[in-house]
Design a protein around this motif. Sequence first.
Motif, mmCIF file in Angstrom:
data_model
loop_
_atom_site.group_PDB
_atom_site.id
_atom_site.type_symbol
_atom_site.label_atom_id
_atom_site.label_comp_id
_atom_site.label_asym_id
_atom_site.label_seq_id
_atom_site.Cartn_x
_atom_site.Cartn_y
_atom_site.Cartn_z
ATOM 1 N N UNK A 118 0.646 -1.317 0.030
ATOM 2 C CA UNK A 118 -0.029 -0.089 0.001
ATOM 3 C C UNK A 118 0.846 1.349 0.039
ATOM 4 N N UNK A 119 2.101 1.328 0.638
ATOM 5 C CA UNK A 119 2.932 2.412 0.729
ATOM 6 C C UNK A 119 3.152 2.780 -0.581
ATOM 7 N N UNK A 120 3.354 2.055 -1.805
ATOM 8 C CA UNK A 120 3.526 2.184 -3.022
ATOM 9 C C UNK A 120 2.574 2.699 -4.044
ATOM 10 N N UNK A 121 1.235 2.804 -3.616
ATOM 11 C CA UNK A 121 0.164 3.406 -4.397
ATOM 12 C C UNK A 121 0.278 4.950 -4.658
ATOM 13 N N UNK A 122 0.136 5.226 -5.649
ATOM 14 C CA UNK A 122 -0.604 4.885 -6.940
ATOM 15 C C UNK A 122 0.462 4.080 -7.877
ATOM 16 N N UNK B 53 -9.588 8.458 -14.278
ATOM 17 C CA UNK B 53 -8.471 7.280 -14.154
ATOM 18 C C UNK B 53 -7.309 8.086 -13.115
ATOM 19 N N UNK B 54 -6.795 6.954 -12.429
ATOM 20 C CA UNK B 54 -5.694 7.479 -11.365
ATOM 21 C C UNK B 54 -4.735 8.256 -11.827
ATOM 22 N N UNK C 157 -2.117 12.411 -10.944
ATOM 23 C CA UNK C 157 -0.974 12.461 -11.604
ATOM 24 C C UNK C 157 0.350 12.638 -11.017
ATOM 25 N N UNK C 158 0.230 13.768 -10.267
ATOM 26 C CA UNK C 158 1.563 14.101 -9.582
ATOM 27 C C UNK C 158 2.039 13.142 -8.590
ATOM 28 N N UNK C 159 1.010 12.659 -7.612
ATOM 29 C CA UNK C 159 1.419 11.913 -6.747
ATOM 30 C C UNK C 159 1.993 10.559 -7.173
ATOM 31 N N UNK D 272 1.884 18.070 -13.045
ATOM 32 C CA UNK D 272 0.988 18.610 -12.201
ATOM 33 C C UNK D 272 0.223 17.449 -11.576
ATOM 34 N N UNK D 273 -0.531 17.839 -10.349
ATOM 35 C CA UNK D 273 -1.132 16.883 -9.487
ATOM 36 C C UNK D 273 -2.181 16.131 -10.371
ATOM 37 N N UNK D 274 -3.050 16.991 -11.124
ATOM 38 C CA UNK D 274 -4.138 16.580 -11.941
ATOM 39 C C UNK D 274 -4.095 16.966 -13.284
#
Length: 328
Positions: free
Chosen positions: A182-186, A218-219, A224-226, A256-258
Amino acid sequence: MPKVVAAPPPPRVSVLMPVFNAELYVAEAVASILQQTFEDFELVVLDDGSSDHSAEIVEQTCGDDPRLRLIRSPHAGLSVRLVEGVAAARGEFIARQDADDISRPERFALQVAFLESHPDISVVGAGSLLIDPDGEPIRERHAPLSHREIEFQLLEGRGNAIFHSSAVFRRAHVIDVGNYQPRAEPAEDVDLYLRLAERGRLANLPVTLLESRQHVSRVSSVRAGEQRRTLNTVLAEARRRRGLEDEESAPLPAIPDQISQAESQRRWAREAIEGGNLGTARKHTWAALRAEPLHPRSWHMMVRALLGLRLEPLRNRLRHKIEPESQV
């Protein structure tokens, strides 16, 4: 003495389908699983606290099909659900399927046969047809076939070296390397692939077995940035495990984050042009123009869509002209 009824044997394949507010597409996704020519599977739907009618649609689509196992849980995120799904799976093989994608009918039959004949392979994916939110074709994406090339592309940060929704894993290998993290998401899929590459080998089939739906929820768009930041951490850890930390490997640049809807539509248009699907390209170019009429890339994409101007064949011709001279 009472008659003892033997428990049914476990299925060969456990299909893990995490679902979160996917009511627009989940019926088609589930139907594509039920229509597989390979029938020895269980469909484990992991509802992640959906607030829409996703779970009810899954039940309606499956009807009384005993292969469905619907597990409903409070919202915790994709990786948490996948960890639980691997633990709950009863099959020798685990097939991933997103709730907005479509598997071709022969997918499981071909991938299971490949894994049975290649015991050193930990995970096998396949090519993908990108489709837009309406299901119209954007372009085909062919994945690399050899372990060496797949691992190389993953270490470069190209997560689609194996399309996650096309992957079939050996469950034992996934457990051996510690399951999803889970620490590797996304970027949990790239992290798992790179750990599996240290356990066995990676492969893709040279056929298109998945239709991968592109949409703004979509993730890769909304996180996107995360995803890029997490991916850089995953790649640094994988290089360190391989003793490659001294090699020149700059982190992937920030994004960008999104990703906005207009930018997503320009991307779909560009991909559709290269894929020769000009109707799809023009539809999304018009939409991007309406949303951002002053954006220069919207107009640039419109010209390309109207003329059917593909750049990849031009780049390939230039490459073929240059490469022979560079080899002298």
